[in-house]
Design a protein around this motif. Sequence first.
Motif, PDB file in Angstrom:
ATOM      1  N   SER A 165      -2.320  47.388 -19.146  1.00 12.77           N
ATOM      2  CA  SER A 165      -2.324  45.919 -19.128  1.00 12.77           C
ATOM      3  C   SER A 165      -2.033  45.394 -17.729  1.00 12.77           C
ATOM      4  O   SER A 165      -2.666  44.436 -17.269  1.00 12.77           O
ATOM      5  CB  SER A 165      -1.262  45.366 -20.083  1.00 12.77           C
ATOM      6  N   PHE A 166      -1.078  46.015 -17.057  1.00 10.35           N
ATOM      7  CA  PHE A 166      -0.735  45.601 -15.686  1.00 10.35           C
ATOM      8  C   PHE A 166      -1.975  45.708 -14.798  1.00 10.35           C
ATOM      9  O   PHE A 166      -2.321  44.781 -14.055  1.00 10.35           O
ATOM     10  CB  PHE A 166       0.398  46.504 -15.163  1.00 10.35           C
ATOM     11  N   THR A 167      -2.675  46.819 -14.925  1.00 12.73           N
ATOM     12  CA  THR A 167      -3.863  47.076 -14.094  1.00 12.73           C
ATOM     13  C   THR A 167      -4.968  46.050 -14.381  1.00 12.73           C
ATOM     14  O   THR A 167      -5.576  45.492 -13.457  1.00 12.73           O
ATOM     15  CB  THR A 167      -4.403  48.503 -14.391  1.00 12.73           C
ATOM     16  N   GLU A 168      -5.201  45.797 -15.666  1.00 14.32           N
ATOM     17  CA  GLU A 168      -6.272  44.858 -16.028  1.00 14.32           C
ATOM     18  C   GLU A 168      -5.955  43.438 -15.536  1.00 14.32           C
ATOM     19  O   GLU A 168      -6.855  42.714 -15.105  1.00 14.32           O
ATOM     20  CB  GLU A 168      -6.491  44.891 -17.549  1.00 14.32           C
ATOM     21  N   CYS A 169      -4.684  43.061 -15.603  1.00 11.51           N
ATOM     22  CA  CYS A 169      -4.307  41.728 -15.111  1.00 11.51           C
ATOM     23  C   CYS A 169      -4.404  41.654 -13.587  1.00 11.51           C
ATOM     24  O   CYS A 169      -4.884  40.652 -13.047  1.00 11.51           O
ATOM     25  CB  CYS A 169      -2.897  41.357 -15.569  1.00 11.51           C
ATOM     26  N   LEU A 170      -3.959  42.728 -12.905  1.00 11.80           N
ATOM     27  CA  LEU A 170      -4.089  42.756 -11.432  1.00 11.80           C
ATOM     28  C   LEU A 170      -5.543  42.572 -11.037  1.00 11.80           C
ATOM     29  O   LEU A 170      -5.866  41.850 -10.091  1.00 11.80           O
ATOM     30  CB  LEU A 170      -3.644  44.106 -10.868  1.00 11.80           C
ATOM     31  N   SER A 171      -6.420  43.242 -11.777  1.00 10.27           N
ATOM     32  CA  SER A 171      -7.842  43.190 -11.471  1.00 10.27           C
ATOM     33  C   SER A 171      -8.358  41.744 -11.546  1.00 10.27           C
ATOM     34  O   SER A 171      -9.211  41.334 -10.752  1.00 10.27           O
ATOM     35  CB  SER A 171      -8.568  44.106 -12.451  1.00 10.27           C
ATOM     36  N   MET A 172      -7.803  40.972 -12.480  1.00  7.78           N
ATOM     37  CA  MET A 172      -8.195  39.558 -12.601  1.00  7.78           C
ATOM     38  C   MET A 172      -7.510  38.707 -11.529  1.00  7.78           C
ATOM     39  O   MET A 172      -8.130  37.850 -10.904  1.00  7.78           O
ATOM     40  CB  MET A 172      -7.823  39.022 -13.993  1.00  7.78           C
ATOM     41  N   ASP A 173      -6.207  38.963 -11.304  1.00  3.56           N
ATOM     42  CA  ASP A 173      -5.458  38.168 -10.310  1.00  3.56           C
ATOM     43  C   ASP A 173      -6.088  38.268  -8.921  1.00  3.56           C
ATOM     44  O   ASP A 173      -6.077  37.310  -8.159  1.00  3.56           O
ATOM     45  CB  ASP A 173      -4.010  38.678 -10.184  1.00  3.56           C
ATOM     46  N   TYR A 174      -6.595  39.469  -8.589  1.00  2.00           N
ATOM     47  CA  TYR A 174      -7.075  39.710  -7.217  1.00  2.00           C
ATOM     48  C   TYR A 174      -8.579  39.922  -7.161  1.00  2.00           C
ATOM     49  O   TYR A 174      -9.090  40.547  -6.229  1.00  2.00           O
ATOM     50  CB  TYR A 174      -6.312  40.893  -6.592  1.00  2.00           C
ATOM     51  N   LYS A 175      -9.271  39.371  -8.155  1.00  3.71           N
ATOM     52  CA  LYS A 175     -10.735  39.528  -8.225  1.00  3.71           C
ATOM     53  C   LYS A 175     -11.382  39.087  -6.908  1.00  3.71           C
ATOM     54  O   LYS A 175     -11.074  38.018  -6.385  1.00  3.71           O
ATOM     55  CB  LYS A 175     -11.274  38.677  -9.387  1.00  3.71           C
ATOM     56  N   GLY A 176     -12.220  39.957  -6.369  1.00  2.00           N
ATOM     57  CA  GLY A 176     -12.901  39.607  -5.119  1.00  2.00           C
ATOM     58  C   GLY A 176     -12.048  39.864  -3.876  1.00  2.00           C
ATOM     59  O   GLY A 176     -12.536  39.757  -2.756  1.00  2.00           O
ATOM     60  N   LYS A 177     -10.766  40.150  -4.084  1.00  2.00           N
ATOM     61  CA  LYS A 177      -9.885  40.389  -2.919  1.00  2.00           C
ATOM     62  C   LYS A 177      -9.420  41.845  -2.849  1.00  2.00           C
ATOM     63  O   LYS A 177      -9.438  42.463  -1.796  1.00  2.00           O
ATOM     64  CB  LYS A 177      -8.659  39.473  -3.008  1.00  2.00           C
ATOM     65  N   ILE A 178      -8.982  42.371  -4.011  1.00  2.00           N
ATOM     66  CA  ILE A 178      -8.554  43.778  -4.049  1.00  2.00           C
ATOM     67  C   ILE A 178      -9.346  44.457  -5.164  1.00  2.00           C
ATOM     68  O   ILE A 178      -9.424  43.924  -6.280  1.00  2.00           O
ATOM     69  CB  ILE A 178      -7.036  43.915  -4.360  1.00  2.00           C
TER      70      ILE A 178
END
Length: 271
Positions: A165-178
Amino acid sequence: MAKYDLAKKRAIVTGASGGFGREFAERFVKDYGCEVIGIGRNEEKLRALQNALGGNFTYRVFDVGVKENWDNFARELRDTGFIPDILVNNAGFLLPFAKAEKHSPADAEEITAVNYLSSVYSFSALLPLLSRSAAPAIVNVSSSAALAPVAGTALYSASKAALKSFTECLSMDYKGKIYVAGVYPGFTKTDIFRRQNKGADNRLIEKLCAPADKAVKKIVKKLRRRKTRIVTGADAKAMGFFYRLFPSLTAKAIRGVLEKSKMEIFEDVFL
Ligand SMILES: NC(=O)c1ccc[n+]([C@@H]2O[C@H](COP(=O)([O-])OP(=O)(O)OC[C@H]3O[C@@H](n4cnc5c(N)ncnc54)[C@H](OP(=O)(O)O)[C@@H]3O)[C@@H](O)[C@H]2O)c1
């Protein structure tokens, strides 16, 4: 989307002293000329890897489940001007397969710290440095146990599901950046079974497990394609696929397969 170019990147790989982590370090250094800092606690194994890989591999010895260790490491990188491009949060362990009651709250705290919180600590300590990379990437190694319930792995599965869940949310938080990827391997031949009380050397387990070098080659191929969800191994793929379609039936089927296998390693689950 453009490919992720691994060539000559600077990577940090946790759990580099063995298994998946060692394979990641080898592939990154040998195939892509990366500079890798490996992290683990077994200095002998890390030194042996350094001897095998040469100057592009260095290591640090610390427990990834302790936040202060990450703060110190980040400070050291900042002071020496090391800007990482890729952070691979791979270190982790598996408790003996057993009913949940056999594990203590202390086991829960330890496995949560190592398998999940370590990735939160490394993320927050290293984000300021990663953000300065032209191509920042975070790769979190979860498990197929986060894709469907596996009897006998309550604490392990919970730690890996938190990481998912942490990974999937990070992926959304930093979409296009990380670029953020979650890796979900099935049974793979590494030292992960070393804490098992019995049956860890069972030949059936040997047969069930995919070779780690092949698994990591596939993972690296998918990282280069910027995949955000990387599932390796036929067992993991089947678990993920069927659990999404038929959750309760699949959970029961997984339990049934483990029970019917009569393997010693699962004995404490079905007593
Ligand atoms: N093998 C599988 O079937 C399988 C399946 C799904 C997911 N995974 C995941 O893949 C990852 C790698 O495991 P593996 O299969 O390669 O097992 P492994 O051979 O046992 O390697 C685990 C690595 O993690 C390191 N580690 C463990 N606790 C640590 C700590 N507190 N601080 C620093 N390093 C620590 C170990 O290094 P030291 O001993 O030097 O500390 C070792 O290098 C784990 O997260 C595991 O959950 C494995």
